[in-house]
Write a protein that holds these residues in place. Structure first.
Motif, PDB file in Angstrom:
ATOM      1  N   GLU B  41      48.445  15.357  31.909  1.00 31.10           N
ATOM      2  CA  GLU B  41      49.477  14.327  31.886  1.00 31.10           C
ATOM      3  C   GLU B  41      49.137  13.214  30.902  1.00 31.10           C
ATOM      4  O   GLU B  41      50.021  12.615  30.289  1.00 31.10           O
ATOM      5  N   GLN B  42      47.845  12.982  30.738  1.00 29.58           N
ATOM      6  CA  GLN B  42      47.430  11.953  29.787  1.00 29.58           C
ATOM      7  C   GLN B  42      47.810  12.375  28.367  1.00 29.58           C
ATOM      8  O   GLN B  42      48.361  11.592  27.598  1.00 29.58           O
ATOM      9  N   LYS B  43      47.526  13.634  28.055  1.00 26.05           N
ATOM     10  CA  LYS B  43      47.884  14.146  26.721  1.00 26.05           C
ATOM     11  C   LYS B  43      49.382  14.095  26.536  1.00 26.05           C
ATOM     12  O   LYS B  43      49.888  13.786  25.465  1.00 26.05           O
ATOM     13  N   ARG B  44      50.093  14.412  27.585  1.00 24.87           N
ATOM     14  CA  ARG B  44      51.541  14.426  27.526  1.00 24.87           C
ATOM     15  C   ARG B  44      52.099  13.038  27.266  1.00 24.87           C
ATOM     16  O   ARG B  44      53.036  12.851  26.494  1.00 24.87           O
ATOM     17  N   ALA B  45      51.473  12.046  27.894  1.00 17.47           N
ATOM     18  CA  ALA B  45      51.917  10.669  27.728  1.00 17.47           C
ATOM     19  C   ALA B  45      51.713  10.192  26.301  1.00 17.47           C
ATOM     20  O   ALA B  45      52.391   9.268  25.840  1.00 17.47           O
ATOM     21  N   GLU B  46      50.777  10.828  25.578  1.00 17.75           N
ATOM     22  CA  GLU B  46      50.561  10.459  24.179  1.00 17.75           C
ATOM     23  C   GLU B  46      51.733  10.901  23.300  1.00 17.75           C
ATOM     24  O   GLU B  46      52.025  10.298  22.276  1.00 17.75           O
ATOM     25  N   THR B  47      52.404  11.969  23.732  1.00 19.36           N
ATOM     26  CA  THR B  47      53.547  12.464  22.958  1.00 19.36           C
ATOM     27  C   THR B  47      54.873  11.881  23.448  1.00 19.36           C
ATOM     28  O   THR B  47      55.736  11.532  22.657  1.00 19.36           O
ATOM     29  N   PHE B  48      55.015  11.821  24.758  1.00 15.29           N
ATOM     30  CA  PHE B  48      56.284  11.363  25.338  1.00 15.29           C
ATOM     31  C   PHE B  48      56.049  10.035  26.036  1.00 15.29           C
ATOM     32  O   PHE B  48      55.361   9.959  27.041  1.00 15.29           O
ATOM     33  N   SER B  49      56.661   8.985  25.541  1.00 12.98           N
ATOM     34  CA  SER B  49      56.338   7.655  26.044  1.00 12.98           C
ATOM     35  C   SER B  49      56.762   7.415  27.476  1.00 12.98           C
ATOM     36  O   SER B  49      56.109   6.692  28.199  1.00 12.98           O
ATOM     37  N   ASN B  50      57.836   8.053  27.932  1.00  9.00           N
ATOM     38  CA  ASN B  50      58.277   7.765  29.294  1.00  9.00           C
ATOM     39  C   ASN B  50      57.786   8.763  30.329  1.00  9.00           C
ATOM     40  O   ASN B  50      58.350   8.872  31.402  1.00  9.00           O
ATOM     41  N   SER B  51      56.756   9.465  29.991  1.00 13.53           N
ATOM     42  CA  SER B  51      56.241  10.516  30.856  1.00 13.53           C
ATOM     43  C   SER B  51      55.814   9.982  32.219  1.00 13.53           C
ATOM     44  O   SER B  51      55.075   9.016  32.301  1.00 13.53           O
ATOM     45  N   GLN B  52      56.312  10.619  33.287  1.00 16.39           N
ATOM     46  CA  GLN B  52      55.974  10.144  34.629  1.00 16.39           C
ATOM     47  C   GLN B  52      55.531  11.297  35.506  1.00 16.39           C
ATOM     48  O   GLN B  52      56.091  12.384  35.442  1.00 16.39           O
TER      49      GLN B  52
END
Lengths: 104, 169
Positions: B41-52
């Motif tokens: 999820e951390q990696k994902r948050a680097e690509t998608f700013s609103n990742s929850q």
């Protein structure tokens, strides 16, 4: 060594891997593109755990043996007969799921 | 648990950000999965700013090779936790891939659907380790899921209602 968090580093440096038939070990090794000999101990493992190892062997991705035939296998093996293991395709799953939920 | 988590994170890896927020449900005894999920999820948050995402735990519903009859009892116990949790989350889509944890969650979702509270789409992906036979969770959810995905053609033959997309992890 006993237990490590990740064998990834060792895996990358290896030329040949000899492993039990655990799915995680087999898949991780094949994905690194390393030749793999799977040692099967039918007494220890569940039938279902062997399913993947057997299939990988049938498809020509790994060599198989048991504890008593390991040395012979190492002597007579021809690793060039092993076929590369193509990666899985999660994008196919994403496409499928998009259709299912209606994100087209 | 372990291998299941790795597989499910791979399944998630190509999903668009429309699949958000993501709610992960783990067995209380599972230590390694949380780290893997947070890393993903951390990696994902680097690509998608609103990742929850959220993370919840329920009691483990079945130990490996636990007997069928005692599994029913422990699964019912897990449902004391999964039912309120599923009611709270009211998911649109449930994605699972085989650990015992998914059974109480899916049964809870089915109940909520029957009661007209929330109808979730249940998608089950059988593990890549399953070449010839289904896991126990798979055998149960084959009948209760909306889409049942297998990763080897032999299983598609045995279970005709399943979906075969090839290897997806």
């Amino acid at each position: 060594f006993r237990f490590k968090d990740s064998l990834a580093q060792d895996l990358r440096r290896a030329d040949l891997v000899i492993s039990h038939a655990g799915a995680g070990s087999c898949l991780e090794t094949l994905e690194e593109g390393k030749p793999l000999i799977v040692v099967i101990n039918e007494k220890l493992m569940d039938n279902h755990q062997l399913e993947l190892a057997k299939q990988l062997h049938r498809d020509g991705h790994v060599l198989c043996c048991n504890c008593s035939t390991l040395v012979e296998t190492l002597r007579s093996m021809d690793l060039s007969t092993l076929k590369p293991f193509p990666p899985g395709q999660p994008e196919k799953f994403a496409l499928f799921l998009d259709k299912v939920v209606g994100f087209q | 648990t372990g291998g299941h988590t790795t597989e499910i994170l791979r399944l998630l890896s190509r999903l668009s950000e429309s699949y958000s927020p993501r709610h992960y449900i783990l067995a209380d005894s599972d230590e390694m999965s949380e780290a893997k999920i947070r890393s993903f999820e951390q990696k994902r948050a680097e690509t998608f700013s609103n990742s929850q995402f959220t993370l919840d735990r329920i009691p483990r519903s079945r130990e490996v090779r636990q007997s069928w009859s005692s599994s029913v009892v422990t699964t019912l116990y897990s449902m004391l936790y999964s039912l309120p949790l599923t009611y709270k989350l009211k998911p649109d889509l449930i994605l699972c891939n085989g650990p015992g944890t998914c059974v109480p969650v899916c049964i809870s979702a089915l109940l909520l659907g029957l009661l007209g509270i929330k109808r979730a789409i249940i998608v089950y992906v059988e593990s890549i380790c399953r070449v010839e036979t289904l896991s126990l969770s798979g055998k149960i959810l084959y009948y209760f899921s909306d889409y049942f995905i297998v990763q080897w053609p032999g299983l598609k033959e045995k279970y005709p209602k399943s979906v075969y997309l090839g290897r997806i992890v």
